[in-house]
Motif scaffolding. Sequence first.
Motif, PDB file in Angstrom:
ATOM      1  N   TRP A 264      43.974  29.735  34.321  1.00 14.28           N
ATOM      2  CA  TRP A 264      44.182  30.389  33.032  1.00 14.28           C
ATOM      3  C   TRP A 264      42.913  31.071  32.546  1.00 14.28           C
TER       4      TRP A 264
ATOM      5  N   HIS B 244      42.101  34.424  34.585  1.00 12.43           N
ATOM      6  CA  HIS B 244      42.971  35.571  34.323  1.00 12.43           C
ATOM      7  C   HIS B 244      42.840  36.088  32.892  1.00 12.43           C
ATOM      8  N   TYR B 245      42.817  35.194  31.926  1.00 11.45           N
ATOM      9  CA  TYR B 245      42.774  35.662  30.541  1.00 11.45           C
ATOM     10  C   TYR B 245      41.395  36.171  30.130  1.00 11.45           C
ATOM     11  N   ARG B 246      40.339  35.657  30.724  1.00  9.45           N
ATOM     12  CA  ARG B 246      39.013  36.229  30.473  1.00  9.45           C
ATOM     13  C   ARG B 246      38.949  37.653  31.019  1.00  9.45           C
TER      14      ARG B 246
ATOM     15  N   ILE C 215      41.551  39.683  31.546  1.00  9.81           N
ATOM     16  CA  ILE C 215      42.441  40.513  30.725  1.00  9.81           C
ATOM     17  C   ILE C 215      41.772  40.877  29.406  1.00  9.81           C
ATOM     18  N   ASN C 216      41.098  39.929  28.781  1.00 13.25           N
ATOM     19  CA  ASN C 216      40.416  40.192  27.522  1.00 13.25           C
ATOM     20  C   ASN C 216      39.324  41.254  27.693  1.00 13.25           C
TER      21      ASN C 216
ATOM     22  N   ARG D 172      44.355  45.614  35.105  1.00 14.03           N
ATOM     23  CA  ARG D 172      45.101  44.706  34.224  1.00 14.03           C
ATOM     24  C   ARG D 172      46.533  44.544  34.699  1.00 14.03           C
TER      25      ARG D 172
END
Length: 156
Positions: free
Chosen positions: A117, A120-122, A124-125, A155
Amino acid sequence: MRTIKYILSIFAAGVFSGGFMSCSDFLDTKPSTSVADDDVFTTTAGAQSALNGCYYQMRCRNSGGSDRDDDYGVISLQMISDMCGEDMMNNGRAWYVWNYNYWGETQSNIFRAGQLWTFHYRLINNLNSVITKVDGTEGNDQDKQYIKGQALAMRG
């Protein structure tokens, strides 16, 4: 007794005079490990540097936040996925054997789920920052479109 009073009076004077000193310019509040978005996204060269950081994050150590030797971004995730396939064999003596049967991805109390998590979210951010702020930078419109297109493609 006089010595104790003398020491206490000097200590009190030091504390009292220290209270009048200002520390507002003394402390540097900018982080040393990152750069503010307003400083980065002033030119297209800065936006390109931010995008290069996203590319680097995809392959660098500790990109998932676990600070382990098996945390190298996309490369680690691809190796684990390959090992989970039916065309690879694990004799059960590997260091991360629980990764290869997907048990590690389903547990919340070990690092692997958090690493997936966080990575991927770092990413995407960071890509969202590039996408939303590249249009406001100084530079050629073609360079802006080039940078934005790469960020959109990464992305997904």
